[in-house]
Design a protein around this motif. Structure first.
Motif, PDB file in Angstrom:
ATOM      1  N   GLU A 132      28.583 103.406   1.408  1.00 27.74           N
ATOM      2  CA  GLU A 132      28.011 104.567   0.743  1.00 27.74           C
ATOM      3  C   GLU A 132      28.458 104.601  -0.718  1.00 27.74           C
ATOM      4  OE1 GLU A 132      28.955 108.111   2.853  1.00 27.74           O
ATOM      5  OE2 GLU A 132      28.004 107.459   4.727  1.00 27.74           O
ATOM      6  N   THR A 133      27.702 105.322  -1.549  1.00 28.60           N
ATOM      7  CA  THR A 133      28.021 105.464  -2.966  1.00 28.60           C
ATOM      8  C   THR A 133      28.707 106.795  -3.209  1.00 28.60           C
ATOM      9  OG1 THR A 133      26.129 104.115  -3.607  1.00 28.60           O
ATOM     10  CG2 THR A 133      27.077 105.526  -5.299  1.00 28.60           C
ATOM     11  N   GLY A 134      29.832 106.758  -3.889  1.00 27.49           N
ATOM     12  CA  GLY A 134      30.596 107.970  -4.145  1.00 27.49           C
ATOM     13  C   GLY A 134      30.313 108.555  -5.518  1.00 27.49           C
ATOM     14  N   ALA A 252      46.528 106.141  -2.569  1.00 27.70           N
ATOM     15  CA  ALA A 252      47.067 107.328  -1.907  1.00 27.70           C
ATOM     16  C   ALA A 252      47.285 108.470  -2.892  1.00 27.70           C
ATOM     17  CB  ALA A 252      48.383 106.992  -1.205  1.00 27.70           C
ATOM     18  N   ASN A 253      47.359 108.152  -4.169  1.00 25.32           N
ATOM     19  CA  ASN A 253      47.607 109.157  -5.199  1.00 25.32           C
ATOM     20  C   ASN A 253      46.404 109.355  -6.115  1.00 25.32           C
ATOM     21  OD1 ASN A 253      50.588 109.515  -4.646  1.00 25.32           O
ATOM     22  ND2 ASN A 253      50.500 107.318  -5.046  1.00 25.32           N
ATOM     23  N   MET A 254      45.237 108.891  -5.660  1.00 21.99           N
ATOM     24  CA  MET A 254      44.038 108.940  -6.478  1.00 21.99           C
ATOM     25  C   MET A 254      42.924 109.738  -5.810  1.00 21.99           C
ATOM     26  SD  MET A 254      44.029 104.958  -7.773  1.00 21.99           S
ATOM     27  CE  MET A 254      42.526 105.157  -8.759  1.00 21.99           C
ATOM     28  N   ALA A 255      42.073 110.348  -6.629  1.00 21.87           N
ATOM     29  CA  ALA A 255      40.910 111.056  -6.116  1.00 21.87           C
ATOM     30  C   ALA A 255      39.774 110.094  -5.791  1.00 21.87           C
ATOM     31  CB  ALA A 255      40.441 112.099  -7.139  1.00 21.87           C
ATOM     32  N   HIS A 256      39.769 108.938  -6.438  1.00 18.55           N
ATOM     33  CA  HIS A 256      38.739 107.924  -6.221  1.00 18.55           C
ATOM     34  C   HIS A 256      39.344 106.703  -5.533  1.00 18.55           C
ATOM     35  CE1 HIS A 256      35.430 109.485  -8.862  1.00 18.55           C
ATOM     36  NE2 HIS A 256      36.439 110.131  -9.418  1.00 18.55           N
ATOM     37  N   SER A 257      38.542 106.030  -4.741  1.00 19.90           N
ATOM     38  CA  SER A 257      38.947 104.721  -4.231  1.00 19.90           C
ATOM     39  C   SER A 257      38.716 103.693  -5.329  1.00 19.90           C
ATOM     40  CB  SER A 257      38.146 104.348  -2.990  1.00 19.90           C
ATOM     41  OG  SER A 257      36.770 104.184  -3.312  1.00 19.90           O
ATOM     42  N   LEU A 258      39.468 102.607  -5.283  1.00 19.81           N
ATOM     43  CA  LEU A 258      39.267 101.535  -6.264  1.00 19.81           C
ATOM     44  C   LEU A 258      37.857 100.956  -6.117  1.00 19.81           C
ATOM     45  CD1 LEU A 258      42.697  99.675  -6.132  1.00 19.81           C
ATOM     46  CD2 LEU A 258      41.952 101.459  -7.709  1.00 19.81           C
ATOM     47  N   ALA A 259      37.380 100.839  -4.883  1.00 18.98           N
ATOM     48  CA  ALA A 259      36.048 100.291  -4.655  1.00 18.98           C
ATOM     49  C   ALA A 259      34.981 101.156  -5.325  1.00 18.98           C
ATOM     50  CB  ALA A 259      35.771 100.173  -3.154  1.00 18.98           C
ATOM     51  N   ASN A 260      35.172 102.473  -5.311  1.00 17.99           N
ATOM     52  CA  ASN A 260      34.195 103.362  -5.951  1.00 17.99           C
ATOM     53  C   ASN A 260      34.215 103.204  -7.461  1.00 17.99           C
ATOM     54  OD1 ASN A 260      32.200 105.534  -5.680  1.00 17.99           O
ATOM     55  ND2 ASN A 260      33.717 106.795  -6.729  1.00 17.99           N
ATOM     56  N   HIS A 263      32.553  99.911  -8.248  1.00 16.63           N
ATOM     57  CA  HIS A 263      31.102  99.978  -8.081  1.00 16.63           C
ATOM     58  C   HIS A 263      30.439 100.597  -9.303  1.00 16.63           C
ATOM     59  CE1 HIS A 263      27.105 101.040  -6.638  1.00 16.63           C
ATOM     60  NE2 HIS A 263      27.362 102.287  -6.980  1.00 16.63           N
ATOM     61  N   HIS A 264      30.994 101.715  -9.776  1.00 17.14           N
ATOM     62  CA  HIS A 264      30.342 102.428 -10.871  1.00 17.14           C
ATOM     63  C   HIS A 264      30.521 101.729 -12.217  1.00 17.14           C
ATOM     64  CE1 HIS A 264      28.670 105.855  -8.821  1.00 17.14           C
ATOM     65  NE2 HIS A 264      29.800 106.013  -8.142  1.00 17.14           N
ATOM     66  N   HIS A 265      31.417 100.789 -12.303  1.00 12.01           N
ATOM     67  CA  HIS A 265      31.517  99.969 -13.506  1.00 12.01           C
ATOM     68  C   HIS A 265      30.542  98.795 -13.427  1.00 12.01           C
ATOM     69  CE1 HIS A 265      33.176  97.952 -16.993  1.00 12.01           C
ATOM     70  NE2 HIS A 265      33.385  96.861 -16.268  1.00 12.01           N
ATOM     71  N   PHE A 266      30.605  98.068 -12.347  1.00 15.66           N
ATOM     72  CA  PHE A 266      29.821  96.830 -12.246  1.00 15.66           C
ATOM     73  C   PHE A 266      28.384  97.053 -11.795  1.00 15.66           C
ATOM     74  CE2 PHE A 266      34.180  95.035 -11.903  1.00 15.66           C
ATOM     75  CZ  PHE A 266      34.112  94.188 -13.009  1.00 15.66           C
ATOM     76  N   LYS A 267      27.989  98.298 -11.548  1.00 15.67           N
ATOM     77  CA  LYS A 267      26.582  98.535 -11.198  1.00 15.67           C
ATOM     78  C   LYS A 267      25.661  98.261 -12.388  1.00 15.67           C
ATOM     79  CE  LYS A 267      26.544 103.535 -12.218  1.00 15.67           C
ATOM     80  NZ  LYS A 267      26.533 104.889 -11.628  1.00 15.67           N
TER      81      LYS A 267
END
Length: 330
Positions: A132-134, A252-260, A263-267
């Motif tokens: 899914e896309t965050g 664990a200390n972030m609001a975003h996952s690294l994968a998200n 994704h939003h950079h390399f899209k």
């Protein structure tokens, strides 16, 4: 496994960190970039590519540091093909720092600031389920590879700058394959380095505040990143600690996952240009600026995370004389 790059008689070398005191050179021309291209082209794990080329002799790590021969742990042969970017408001607690900065420039604040709205989007949708896309994060551009300063080298502060403040962060390091597929080489400690006074005046000047030097390294961590990381950010002045504070990072200390964030950079197709290197900073919640610290010429930033070996250290050098830029007509 952790890698460093360094100069040996003006030649680029790459080595595996064997211990806090010694590194083992890898027999290859072209450094970490060449290793990554081999791994991409052959389908081998990067660790396997490295292990097949390890030399016998060891090199003194401290000597490389003392002689200022360290380089960023991933570079492109042409700095114009290295893109340096980042995302903000990604860490739990980062919005409080940012909102406090922006609130000072507002006569009254009865509603959420734009920063808090952006942060809230991340908390609610920054860690989507697989496939899914965050939520889209804040994003900024710092420059090409020419803005990257090696570990132990000075971060230059332009004469027009209003501030020179550290940002202790993780950086993701990537190489784009010939088919446009982004490949993560690993992670490094980063000092994203920004002008917080300029940003505080008006958050629409965020883009201006980010066009500064930065540094990352000295070591590149290959493999999985721990979910929870605890580090220390420090400023040293005249040989004595001026300011020091712990910082937290990792998913664990972030609001975003690294994968998200990835994704939003390399899209964007423009960020998937074959052969390019990308350095992407993942954000922070800890700034000396938030504690009222004003840096000076000669101050040294020290950012450490135990899982990444040696700390990232850079002194400050303030440039003198504001130059007026005149555009001439042909």
């Amino acid at each position: 496994m952790r890698l460093i790059q360094y100069l040996d008689q003006n030649h680029l070398r790459v080595a595996v960190v064997e211990s806090p005191d010694a590194v083992r050179p890898i027999a290859i021309d072209g450094g970490t970039y060449a290793l990554a291209r081999i791994a991409i082209d052959t389908g081998q794990p990067l660790t396997q590519v490295v292990e097949a080329r390890l030399g016998e002799a060891l090199t003194d790590y401290q000597q490389l540091i003392d002689e200022k021969r360290l380089l960023p742990p991933l570079t492109h042969p042409d700095p114009a093909h290295c893109l340096v970017t980042g995302t903000g408001l990604t860490h739990l607690g980062s919005a409080d720092t940012r909102a406090a900065m922006h609130a000072k420039a507002q006569a009254a604040e009865s509603e959420l600031t734009d920063s808090m709205r952006m942060f809230k989007l991340g908390v609610e949708g920054g860690k989507p389920a697989l496939g899914e896309t965050g939520a889209q994060p804040e994003w900024f551009y710092k420059g090409d590879g020419s803005c990257v300063v090696p570990p132990e080298a000075a971060l230059s502060v332009p004469a027009f700058a209003e501030d020179a403040g550290e940002e202790p962060e993780l950086a993701g390091l990537y190489v784009i394959g010939d088919d446009g597929q982004p490949w993560r080489v690993g992670y490094a400690i980063g000092n994203e380095f920004s002008d917080h006074v300029t940003e505080r005046f008006n958050y629409l000047w965020l883009a201006h505040s980010k066009l500064r030097a930065c540094s990352f390294g000295p070591e590149l961590l290959i493999g999985e990143l721990p979910k929870h990381l605890e580090g220390t950010s420090r400023i040293v002045r005249s040989g004595e600690p001026l300011w020091e504070k712990p910082f937290l990072t990792g998913e664990a200390n972030m609001a975003h996952s690294l994968a998200n964030l990835e994704h939003h950079h390399f899209k964007y197709a423009g960020f998937r240009r074959p052969g390019d290197v990308h350095v992407h900073f993942f954000g922070t919640a800890t700034l000396s600026f938030a504690d009222g610290i004003q840096t000076q010429n000669g101050d040294r930033f020290e950012i450490s995370l135990p899982e990444f070996g040696r700390p990232l250290r850079n002194p400050l050098r303030f440039e003198a004389g504001k130059a007026t830029i005149e555009v001439k007509s042909l």
